[in-house]
Design an enzyme around this catalytic site. Structure first.
Site, PDB file in Angstrom:
ATOM      1  N   LYS A  88       0.830  -1.202   0.000  1.00  0.00           N
ATOM      2  CA  LYS A  88       0.000   0.000   0.000  1.00  0.00           C
ATOM      3  C   LYS A  88       0.870   1.259   0.000  1.00  0.00           C
ATOM      4  O   LYS A  88       0.535   2.254  -0.638  1.00  0.00           O
ATOM      5  CB  LYS A  88      -0.934   0.003   1.215  1.00  0.00           C
ATOM      6  N   CYS A 217     -16.603 -11.265   7.238  1.00  0.00           N
ATOM      7  CA  CYS A 217     -15.721 -10.167   6.876  1.00  0.00           C
ATOM      8  C   CYS A 217     -16.338  -8.901   7.439  1.00  0.00           C
ATOM      9  O   CYS A 217     -17.555  -8.749   7.405  1.00  0.00           O
ATOM     10  CB  CYS A 217     -15.694 -10.047   5.358  1.00  0.00           C
ATOM     11  N   CYS A 270      -5.654   7.760  34.601  1.00  0.00           N
ATOM     12  CA  CYS A 270      -5.378   6.956  33.393  1.00  0.00           C
ATOM     13  C   CYS A 270      -4.365   5.850  33.733  1.00  0.00           C
ATOM     14  O   CYS A 270      -3.410   6.092  34.485  1.00  0.00           O
ATOM     15  CB  CYS A 270      -4.813   7.863  32.294  1.00  0.00           C
ATOM     16  N   CYS A 275       0.849   9.298  30.459  1.00  0.00           N
ATOM     17  CA  CYS A 275      -0.269  10.220  30.230  1.00  0.00           C
ATOM     18  C   CYS A 275      -0.484  11.071  31.482  1.00  0.00           C
ATOM     19  O   CYS A 275      -0.653  12.296  31.391  1.00  0.00           O
ATOM     20  CB  CYS A 275      -1.525   9.446  29.867  1.00  0.00           C
TER      21      CYS A 275
HETATM   22  P1  ATP Z   1      -9.669  -5.331   5.926  1.00  0.00           P
HETATM   23  O1  ATP Z   1      -9.417  -5.277   7.421  1.00  0.00           O
HETATM   24  O2  ATP Z   1     -11.129  -5.370   5.599  1.00  0.00           O
HETATM   25  O3  ATP Z   1      -8.855  -6.338   5.198  1.00  0.00           O
HETATM   26  P2  ATP Z   1      -7.867  -3.142   5.640  1.00  0.00           P
HETATM   27  O4  ATP Z   1      -6.832  -4.033   6.272  1.00  0.00           O
HETATM   28  O5  ATP Z   1      -7.506  -2.390   4.411  1.00  0.00           O
HETATM   29  O6  ATP Z   1      -9.180  -3.936   5.350  1.00  0.00           O
HETATM   30  P3  ATP Z   1      -8.698  -0.614   6.756  1.00  0.00           P
HETATM   31  O7  ATP Z   1      -9.528  -0.298   7.958  1.00  0.00           O
HETATM   32  O8  ATP Z   1      -9.220  -0.216   5.427  1.00  0.00           O
HETATM   33  O9  ATP Z   1      -8.363  -2.154   6.796  1.00  0.00           O
HETATM   34  O10 ATP Z   1      -7.287   0.082   6.951  1.00  0.00           O
HETATM   35  C1  ATP Z   1      -6.480  -0.070   8.077  1.00  0.00           C
HETATM   36  C2  ATP Z   1      -5.038  -0.044   7.590  1.00  0.00           C
HETATM   37  O11 ATP Z   1      -4.174  -0.050   8.718  1.00  0.00           O
HETATM   38  C3  ATP Z   1      -4.687  -1.240   6.729  1.00  0.00           C
HETATM   39  O12 ATP Z   1      -4.155  -0.807   5.493  1.00  0.00           O
HETATM   40  C4  ATP Z   1      -3.665  -2.001   7.562  1.00  0.00           C
HETATM   41  O13 ATP Z   1      -2.684  -2.641   6.773  1.00  0.00           O
HETATM   42  C5  ATP Z   1      -3.066  -0.883   8.423  1.00  0.00           C
HETATM   43  N1  ATP Z   1      -2.510  -1.412   9.681  1.00  0.00           N
HETATM   44  C6  ATP Z   1      -3.206  -2.023  10.675  1.00  0.00           C
HETATM   45  N2  ATP Z   1      -2.371  -2.409  11.668  1.00  0.00           N
HETATM   46  C7  ATP Z   1      -1.118  -2.028  11.294  1.00  0.00           C
HETATM   47  C8  ATP Z   1       0.175  -2.160  11.892  1.00  0.00           C
HETATM   48  N3  ATP Z   1       0.350  -2.766  13.069  1.00  0.00           N
HETATM   49  N4  ATP Z   1       1.255  -1.666  11.234  1.00  0.00           N
HETATM   50  C9  ATP Z   1       1.090  -1.056  10.022  1.00  0.00           C
HETATM   51  N5  ATP Z   1      -0.106  -0.908   9.412  1.00  0.00           N
HETATM   52  C10 ATP Z   1      -1.205  -1.386  10.021  1.00  0.00           C
HETATM   53 ZN    ZN Z   2      -4.535   8.726  29.258  1.00  0.00          ZN
END
Ligand code: ATP
Ligand code: ZN
Length: 296
Positions: A88, A217, A270, A275
Site C-alpha cells: 500500500k 468479513c 489513566c 499520560c
Molecule cells: P480489511 O481489514 O477489511 O482487510 P484493511 O486491512 O484495508 O481492510 P482498513 O480499515 O481499510 O483495513 O485500513 C487499516 C489499515 O491499517 C490497513 O491498510 C492495515 O494494513 C493498516 N494497519 C493495521 N495495523 C497495522 C500495523 N500494526 N502496522 C502497520 N499498518 C497497520
Molecule cells: Zn490517558
C-alpha cells in the site's frame, strides 16, 4: 518556486485562492508542514489523497499490507496496484507523486507494533519532520500524526509514541458494520489519550482476537470511510494552519446522519503513567501562562 497567480495550469495556485479570499491567510505555510499517516487503508488512503491535493510539504506513511482486489470496495487504490502486487505504501507513493509531485512522500512498509519497528517509527517521527521548505534543515519532529489503523494494538502503539514524543494526533475509525465512525483529537496531557477513555475491550483487558469474528468479513463502505476521512483531513488542516476550531471528538451515525460531538477530558487516573505525567506538565504550563498573563 510556485506562482501564486490563480490559473488553471497551476493547481497549487487554485488552493491559494482561499488565502486571497481571506479565509486562511497563512495557507502557503502548508508547504512547511509534515504529517505522518499510520494505516493507509480505507480512511488513511483518502486522507493522504486530500493532503497531497492540498499541497502539504511532506507525508510520512506507514502500512504493512499489500493492495488486494478485496480493497476495491474502498477509494483510492486500483486493480492495477493489486495486479502489480504493490505494498500500500508503494502504491500510494506512486499515485500521490502523479497527483502532486511537489509533495515529498516517505513510505514505510512495516508492522509498527513489533518492538524493533516501534523504535524505527519513533525515530522517524522524531527526526524526519523537516521539509524541503524549512529554512533550518536540522532534523525535527513531524507536525502531526494521523492514525487510520483498524486494530487496538496499532492504536496503542501510536498512543504510546505520541505520549513519549509529545506529538498531537488524530485517532479515527469505522465500526465493523460500516455504518458509524469517529474522529478524536489527542494532545498529550491536554486531552484524553487513547487509554484515558478506553473502549470496552481495553477496559476489560479482553484479547481483541477473541472477539473478532472469523466467519464474517467486516463490512466496508467507501461512503462512510470517505466521510470520516473528510472530517479528519479538514481538522488536520485546521490544526496545521490554525484556523477554525479543531474538533475534540466527533462521531458519525450513517443511518441517521447524526454527528455527536463531545469534548473528552483527560483521566487523572489513566492507566498509562506517561499520560498522567503529561497531564501534570500541561497543568503546570497552563498555570505559568495564567500568571504571566496576569503580570503583563
Ligand atoms: P480489511 O481489514 O477489511 O482487510 P484493511 O486491512 O484495508 O481492510 P482498513 O480499515 O481499510 O483495513 O485500513 C487499516 C489499515 O491499517 C490497513 O491498510 C492495515 O494494513 C493498516 N494497519 C493495521 N495495523 C497495522 C500495523 N500494526 N502496522 C502497520 N499498518 C497497520
Ligand atoms: Zn490517558
Amino acid at each position: 518556486m510556485m506562482d501564486d497567480k490563480v490559473n488553471s495550469e497551476n493547481p497549487y495556485s487554485r488552493l491559494m485562492a482561499i488565502k486571497k479570499m481571506g479565509i486562511v491567510k497563512n495557507y502557503d505555510e502548508i508547504r512547511q508542514k509534515s504529517v505522518a499517516v499510520v494505516g493507509i487503508g480505507g480512511i488513511g488512503s483518502v486522507v493522504v489523497d486530500h493532503l497531497t491535493r492540498c499541497g502539504i510539504g511532506k507525508l510520512i506513511i506507514f502500512d504493512y499490507d499489500k493492495v488486494e482486489l478485496a480493497n476495491m470496495n474502498r477509494s483510492f487504490y486500483t486493480p492495477k496496484h493489486a495486479r502489480e502486487n504493490l505494498s500500500k505504501t508503494d502504491a500510494a507513493k506512486q499515485s500521490l507523486n502523479e497527483i502532486n509531485p511537489d509533495v515529498e512522500i516517505i513510505p514505510n512498509n512495516f508492522d509498527i507494533t513489533t518492538l524493533e519497528n516501534y523504535e524505527r517509527m519513533s525515530n522517524i517521527l522524531q527526526t524526519q519532520g523537516t521539509t524541503q521548505q524549512d529554512v533550518n534543515q536540522t532534523p525535527r519532529k513531524v507536525d502531526l500524526v494521523i492514525s487510520c489503523v483498524d486494530n487496538h494494538a496499532a492504536r496503542h502503539a501510536v498512543n504510546q509514541v505520541c505520549l513519549e514524543l509529545c506529538l498531537c494526533w488524530f485517532e479515527s475509525g469505522v465500526s465493523e458494520t460500516a455504518i458509524s465512525g469517529h474522529v478524536q483529537f489527542m494532545q498529550p496531557g491536554a486531552t484524553a489519550c487513547f487509554e484515558c477513555a478506553p473502549p470496552l475491550l481495553v477496559a476489560e483487558g479482553i484479547d481483541e482476537k477473541s472477539i473478532k469474528r472469523t466467519d464474517v468479513c467486516s463490512a466496508s463502505l467507501p461512503t462512510t470511510m470517505g466521510i470520516v476521512a473528510g472530517i479528519l483531513s479538514q481538522n488536520a488542516l485546521k490544526y496545521l494552519l490554525g484556523f477554525g476550531e479543531v474538533i475534540s471528538y466527533i462521531g458519525y451515525n450513517a443511518l441517521k446522519d447524526f454527528f455527536p460531538a463531545i469534548p473528552i477530558q483527560p483521566n487523572l487516573t489513566c492507566s498509562n503513567k506517561l499520560c498522567v505525567q503529561r497531564q501534570a506538565e500541561w497543568a503546570a504550563t497552563k498555570e505559568k501562562m495564567v500568571s504571566e498573563a496576569k503580570a503583563a
